[in-house]
Write a protein that holds these residues in place. Structure first.
Motif, mmCIF file in Angstrom:
data_model
loop_
_atom_site.group_PDB
_atom_site.id
_atom_site.type_symbol
_atom_site.label_atom_id
_atom_site.label_comp_id
_atom_site.label_asym_id
_atom_site.label_seq_id
_atom_site.Cartn_x
_atom_site.Cartn_y
_atom_site.Cartn_z
ATOM 1 N N ARG A 150 0.903 -1.167 -0.084
ATOM 2 C CA ARG A 150 0.063 -0.056 0.078
ATOM 3 C C ARG A 150 0.930 1.441 -0.059
ATOM 4 O O ARG A 150 0.260 2.354 -0.566
ATOM 5 C CB ARG A 150 -0.956 0.100 1.047
ATOM 6 C CG ARG A 150 -1.934 -1.177 1.263
ATOM 7 C CD ARG A 150 -3.298 -0.758 2.008
ATOM 8 N NE ARG A 150 -3.639 0.440 1.312
ATOM 9 C CZ ARG A 150 -4.833 0.908 1.819
ATOM 10 N NH1 ARG A 150 -5.310 0.952 2.954
ATOM 11 N NH2 ARG A 150 -5.313 2.076 1.352
ATOM 12 N N LEU A 151 2.139 1.140 0.415
ATOM 13 C CA LEU A 151 2.902 2.613 0.334
ATOM 14 C C LEU A 151 3.781 2.341 -0.646
ATOM 15 O O LEU A 151 4.760 1.514 -0.690
ATOM 16 C CB LEU A 151 3.617 2.440 1.800
ATOM 17 C CG LEU A 151 2.777 2.271 3.229
ATOM 18 C CD1 LEU A 151 3.762 2.486 4.333
ATOM 19 C CD2 LEU A 151 1.678 3.706 3.179
ATOM 20 N N ILE A 152 3.492 3.370 -1.573
ATOM 21 C CA ILE A 152 4.448 3.607 -2.827
ATOM 22 C C ILE A 152 5.118 4.941 -2.838
ATOM 23 O O ILE A 152 4.709 5.849 -2.434
ATOM 24 C CB ILE A 152 3.383 3.696 -3.827
ATOM 25 C CG1 ILE A 152 2.371 2.399 -3.878
ATOM 26 C CG2 ILE A 152 4.179 3.394 -5.222
ATOM 27 C CD1 ILE A 152 3.103 0.983 -4.041
ATOM 28 N N ALA A 153 6.497 4.577 -2.913
ATOM 29 C CA ALA A 153 7.489 5.821 -3.112
ATOM 30 C C ALA A 153 7.176 6.328 -4.650
ATOM 31 O O ALA A 153 7.524 5.779 -5.452
ATOM 32 C CB ALA A 153 8.912 5.359 -2.914
ATOM 33 N N ALA A 154 6.831 7.402 -4.691
ATOM 34 C CA ALA A 154 6.220 8.182 -5.903
ATOM 35 C C ALA A 154 7.256 9.734 -6.271
ATOM 36 O O ALA A 154 6.511 10.219 -6.875
ATOM 37 C CB ALA A 154 4.953 8.355 -6.073
#
Length: 310
Positions: free
Chosen positions: A96-100
């Motif tokens: 769920r946690l995406i580095a964008a």
């Protein structure tokens, strides 16, 4: 004479039945064990969070720190669960946690993931996590904290309540609660760090001076009028205005027709040039399409003095 007797007496028959029953007991026990072993084993599916919307953070990387491993809390039973809750929380952070972003980092820390057995067969579970966001220069610029507690009563009258089935059921309920609570805390406390990823086919902004961009940006690709297909011209220091489209044809330019030369007046033969002269002093813009006739002096006898008569 001896009386007639049956071939088998009652005592001997009873004795034979007891011997046969005793001999069959081991086989009956083996049959019961085989029946118990034939019960199908229960399988558990691992938790999945990929079907939930991702949370895109404006950071370059996200790491996970596990401080809630099984056994950290006295009496913790989470290690006996088919999927220990601390490992499931790490999977949640991965899905769920995406580095964008292009700078900074996020650290997802699991502080507690325990299951305790309370009196009466009740199972108590607790999950504690927090997320720190650090800028590119190492400063902590934001954080979010989430905590979930839940009790589960299997209502088991006989046997233990901490079976794999019950531990797995409690873990699934806590993970669903944590997924919702973590999203709410991130949106409330780290809303400025949430970004929208560029749509497929869009053009990403890139500074022309070579410096890295501070974060992803959604840029809509536009084509100027001077670079549209079919228009290969470029205007420097001016160009078509908004009221006149670039593709409109230029107005036609009308070249004025050259002025016609005035007709020569015949005043008779010239006294200085009796043989005539060519008309070389006409306008250079006049194009002669036919040879002009030259004037010549009249034949002898045609000239008379004023007042004279023939």
């Amino acid at each position: 004479m001896r009386p007639n007797r049956p071939p088998f007496s009652i005592p001997s028959l009873r004795r034979g039945l007891r011997v046969a029953l005793a001999a069959s007991l081991p086989f009956m026990a083996l049959s019961a064990c085989d029946h118990a072993d034939s019960k199908p084993a229960v399988t558990f599916a691992p938790p999945q969070f990929s079907n939930q919307p991702p949370l895109n953070l404006n950071v370059a990387s996200i790491s996970v720190v596990d401080r809630g491993q099984p056994g950290t809390i006295p009496g913790d039973l989470s290690a006996r669960a088919p999927f220990p809750p601390d490992q499931s929380l790490a999977q949640m952070a991965h899905d769920r946690l995406i580095a964008a972003g292009s700078g900074g980092k996020g650290v997802f820390t699991i502080d507690r993931a325990s299951i305790l057995h309370q009196p009466g067969g009740v199972l108590d579970g607790q999950l504690n996590v927090h997320l720190d966001v650090t800028s590119a220069d190492g400063r902590v610029t934001g954080y979010a904290v989430a905590q979930v507690t839940r009790s589960y009563d299997p209502k088991t009258r006989h046997g233990n309540s901490d079976t794999p089935e019950n531990l797995n059921a409690l873990t699934d309920m806590m993970l669903q609660d944590m997924s919702r609570e973590l999203e709410n805390q991130i949106r409330n406390n780290l809303g400025n760090w949430l970004v929208t990823p560029p749509a497929a086919g869009s053009v990403a902004a890139q500074p022309l001076d070579g410096t890295p961009a501070s974060g992803p940006a959604t840029v809509t690709a536009t084509t100027p009028a001077a670079s549209q297909p079919g228009n290969g011209s470029m205007t420097i220091g001016g160009g078509p205005t908004d009221s006149q489209p670039a593709s409109a044809p230029a107005p036609a330019t009308t070249t004025p027709a050259p002025k016609a030369a005035a007709p020569a007046v015949d005043d008779g033969p010239d006294a200085i040039f009796p043989t005539g002269y060519p008309s070389d002093d006409t306008d250079s813009t006049t194009t002669h399409t036919a040879k002009q006739p030259q004037l010549r002096s009249p034949p002898p006898g045609n000239l008379t003095l004023p007042g004279a008569t023939h």
